[in-house]
Motif scaffolding. Sequence first.
Motif, PDB file in Angstrom:
ATOM      1  N   GLU A   1      -8.132 -11.004  -1.123  1.00 29.96           N
ATOM      2  CA  GLU A   1      -8.195 -10.396  -2.052  1.00 29.96           C
ATOM      3  C   GLU A   1      -9.336 -11.346  -3.152  1.00 29.96           C
ATOM      4  O   GLU A   1     -10.278 -10.562  -3.695  1.00 29.96           O
ATOM      5  CB  GLU A   1      -7.475  -9.443  -3.034  1.00 29.96           C
ATOM      6  CG  GLU A   1      -7.222  -7.780  -2.087  1.00 29.96           C
ATOM      7  CD  GLU A   1      -6.641  -6.795  -2.657  1.00 29.96           C
ATOM      8  OE1 GLU A   1      -6.953  -6.333  -3.472  1.00 29.96           O
ATOM      9  OE2 GLU A   1      -5.700  -6.077  -2.128  1.00 29.96           O
TER      10      GLU A   1
ATOM     11  N   VAL B   1     -10.433  -2.577  -0.307  1.00 29.23           N
ATOM     12  CA  VAL B   1     -10.050  -3.638   0.075  1.00 29.23           C
ATOM     13  C   VAL B   1     -11.465  -3.268   1.142  1.00 29.23           C
ATOM     14  O   VAL B   1     -12.867  -4.431   1.452  1.00 29.23           O
ATOM     15  CB  VAL B   1      -9.150  -4.517   0.915  1.00 29.23           C
ATOM     16  CG1 VAL B   1      -9.721  -5.293   1.403  1.00 29.23           C
ATOM     17  CG2 VAL B   1      -8.004  -4.853  -0.772  1.00 29.23           C
TER      18      VAL B   1
ATOM     19  N   ASN C   1      -6.612  -6.710  -9.908  1.00 28.18           N
ATOM     20  CA  ASN C   1      -6.527  -5.489  -8.909  1.00 28.18           C
ATOM     21  C   ASN C   1      -5.744  -4.670 -10.309  1.00 28.18           C
ATOM     22  O   ASN C   1      -4.683  -4.589 -10.395  1.00 28.18           O
ATOM     23  CB  ASN C   1      -4.839  -6.009  -8.066  1.00 28.18           C
ATOM     24  CG  ASN C   1      -5.332  -6.883  -7.197  1.00 28.18           C
ATOM     25  OD1 ASN C   1      -6.503  -6.683  -6.926  1.00 28.18           O
ATOM     26  ND2 ASN C   1      -5.052  -7.187  -6.315  1.00 28.18           N
TER      27      ASN C   1
END
Length: 94
Positions: A45, A9, A2
Amino acid sequence: MNTHHSEPVDDLRRRLMYQSDHRGTKEMDIILGRFARAYVQGFTESELADYAGVLQLNDVDLYNWVTGQATPPANVMTPVLQKLIDHKVSSADL
C-alpha cells in the motif's frame, strides 16, 4: 493515508494501471504501462501511494529522468521512482 475513506487497494491498483497506460504521450504510455504491469500487483500500500505520487509528475520530466537525460531532484526521488528509472525500456519499444 489509511483512513476509513481510503480507496480499496484493488481499486487503487486498477486506477494506477489505467493511469499508467493513458498518460497523453505515447512514450510515457509505453514506459509507465510496462512498468505498472511488471510491478503494481506486487506493490505494498505504501508503494502504491508512492507510485500514485509519481503519476502526478510531469511527463516531460519523467521521460527525461527515465531516459537518463536528467536527474530527478532529491525532493521527488522515492524508492518507486528509482525502481521506475532502473526499469529498462529499450528505445526499440518506443
